[in-house]
Design a protein around this motif. Structure first.
Motif, PDB file in Angstrom:
ATOM      1  N   ASN A   1     -58.629 150.732   4.758  1.00 46.37           N
ATOM      2  CA  ASN A   1     -57.384 149.965   4.889  1.00 46.37           C
ATOM      3  C   ASN A   1     -57.332 148.760   3.956  1.00 46.37           C
ATOM      4  OD1 ASN A   1     -56.465 151.649   7.054  1.00 46.37           O
ATOM      5  ND2 ASN A   1     -57.869 150.554   8.424  1.00 46.37           N
ATOM      6  N   ALA A   2     -58.197 148.766   2.925  1.00 42.34           N
ATOM      7  CA  ALA A   2     -58.314 147.611   2.032  1.00 42.34           C
ATOM      8  C   ALA A   2     -57.007 147.294   1.309  1.00 42.34           C
ATOM      9  CB  ALA A   2     -59.430 147.830   1.021  1.00 42.34           C
ATOM     10  N   LYS A   3     -56.243 148.337   0.953  1.00 40.91           N
ATOM     11  CA  LYS A   3     -54.990 148.098   0.235  1.00 40.91           C
ATOM     12  C   LYS A   3     -53.975 147.378   1.114  1.00 40.91           C
ATOM     13  CE  LYS A   3     -55.246 151.825  -3.166  1.00 40.91           C
ATOM     14  NZ  LYS A   3     -54.589 153.048  -3.706  1.00 40.91           N
ATOM     15  N   GLU A   4     -53.878 147.813   2.367  1.00 40.37           N
ATOM     16  CA  GLU A   4     -52.927 147.192   3.290  1.00 40.37           C
ATOM     17  C   GLU A   4     -53.456 145.861   3.825  1.00 40.37           C
ATOM     18  OE1 GLU A   4     -53.987 150.330   3.601  1.00 40.37           O
ATOM     19  OE2 GLU A   4     -52.205 151.393   2.851  1.00 40.37           O
ATOM     20  N   ARG A   5     -54.776 145.771   3.951  1.00 36.01           N
ATOM     21  CA  ARG A   5     -55.370 144.546   4.524  1.00 36.01           C
ATOM     22  C   ARG A   5     -56.517 144.061   3.635  1.00 36.01           C
ATOM     23  NH1 ARG A   5     -57.194 145.555  10.427  1.00 36.01           N
ATOM     24  NH2 ARG A   5     -57.373 143.286  10.343  1.00 36.01           N
TER      25      ARG A   5
END
Length: 415
Positions: free
Chosen positions: A113-117
């Motif tokens: 979820n690095a892109k979103e968070r």
């Protein structure tokens, strides 16, 4: 090595006690366990700096198929401490580091979820960096000569401003406070860590007498920011980055252990099964310590002599099996996962029996916080574990067989 005694006007061998020292020991039995404490700390330092404990690690490898010596005993143990600290502090409520499997799942989700968070990934890496530096501070303090009279502890629950406190072991009085900062980028006067120190001082959580512990460059950055605090530096930015990457690799492989991996072996710890090493409490060590107490030797001279002597008499790995040792309770005697104790050789035992009476020295050490026990070799423990595992597997197979027979009979009855 012989030494000249100005009281006796004669030379003494290293395995004999001067009559005046015999009298001192008889009159002040506390000198015995003080000498033992001094020997354990000096012996630990010798075992660490020479990497002698890697011999023990190699022996463990041959039995368990692990890779302790590949990365070094110190690094292996240090990472265990970091993961333990993460489990006890930032992730104590969610339990993300309660098991290696949960830690792996947690990191996988953070990366996924690095892109979103993106902040979640940055926060996760910051925690690895920050708590690693805390562990390094504690390890450094516990490995210093001052550990003989100082006790160091890390504060919990994200204490504002201050991360570690140093106390006098004997009086309990606070000696100093330390704020611990880490960064994977070069420290400057505008770094978050430096800004946090300034903010803590402004709010009264810290003061300019508190020590700042941080990576190389912290001293200059603090000075440029106008801070007058004493500064201690450890690790470089590259060291910190490599530490974080290594820990992430371990987490990804399901190796974020918060204790010695084999819980079965850990159960035998009190019997000395995973003792990393034992150093000899020799007549020479006792003599050297008392001569230091009498002002005949400097602390550094005594420490050097005893650490060298301890190394010569150190036992590691398989040699430990069947040796009676004394393990000190508490931080002294434990090198981050490898317990280090002392053993009393026959010549020392004979001398102490003459002074205190047969076996009385053991009672004196026990009264001062030493646990006496017979060590078991790792080979013995591994064999017992394997034996138990085979018995459990056999019982499971038998149970399945019986269950199958019952199902067959029930089917017959149904017909």
């Amino acid at each position: 090595m012989k030494w000249y005694c100005s009281e006796c006007k004669s030379f003494h061998n290293e395995d004999e006690l001067c009559p005046k020292i015999r009298i001192q020991l008889k009159t002040h039995p506390e000198l015995l366990y003080q000498a033992a404490d001094f020997s354990v700390v000096a012996g630990e330092e010798a075992l660490i700096t020479t990497q002698a404990l890697d011999k023990a690690a190699q022996y463990i490898n041959s039995l368990t198929g692990s890779e302790l010596s590949y990365e070094g005993t110190q690094q292996f143990a240090r990472d265990i401490q970091v993961f333990k600290r993460l489990n006890e502090e930032p992730f104590s409520k969610c339990g993300a580091f309660s098991t290696p499997e949960k830690a792996r799942t947690y990191m996988e989700n953070v990366i996924k979820n690095a892109k979103e968070r993106p902040r979640a990934l940055t926060s996760f890496e910051s925690k690895l960096t920050g708590y690693s530096e805390e562990v390094d501070w504690l390890r450094q303090k516990q490995g210093q000569l001052s550990a003989l009279w100082e006790r160091n502890e890390l504060l919990s629950n994200n204490a504002p401003g201050i991360d570690g406190i140093t106390y006098n072991r004997f009086t309990g009085k606070q000696i100093s406070r330390t704020t611990i900062k880490a960064s994977s980028n070069q420290m400057t006067k505008n770094s978050t860590g430096i800004a946090d120190v300034k903010k803590a001082i402004e709010k009264g959580y810290a003061n300019q007498q508190d020590i700042i512990f941080g990576p190389a460059g912290t001293k200059l950055a603090a000075s440029d920011a106008g801070l007058l605090n004493p500064v201690e530096e450890k690790n470089t930015v590259l060291d910190i980055r490599e530490s974080t990457r290594r820990q992430e690799r371990k987490i990804a492989k399901g190796e974020a252990y918060t204790k010695v991996p084999s819980s079965q072996i850990a159960k035998h710890a009190l019997n000395g099964a995973i003792v990393g090493g034992a150093v000899s409490l020799s007549v020479s060590a006792i003599t050297t310590y008392i001569r230091y107490r009498n002002g005949e030797l400097s602390r550094e001279e005594a420490y050097k002599d005893i650490s060298e002597g301890c190394l010569n008499g150190a036992l590691v790995g398989g040699i430990l099996g069947g040796v009676t040792i004394f393990l000190p309770i508490g931080v002294m005697g434990v090198i981050t996962g490898n317990a280090v104790g002392i053993y009393v050789n026959s010549s020392t035992s004979n001398v102490l029996d003459e002074i205190y009476g047969k076996g009385a020295y053991a009672a004196a050490l026990d009264a001062s916080g030493y646990v006496c026990g017979m060590t078991y070799s790792l080979a013995y423990c591994i064999r017992e574990i394997d034996k138990n595992d085979r018995e459990i597997l056999h019982n499971i197979q038998e149970t399945k067989s019986i269950q199958k027979d019952i199902e067959t009979l029930m089917n017959e009855l149904d017909k």
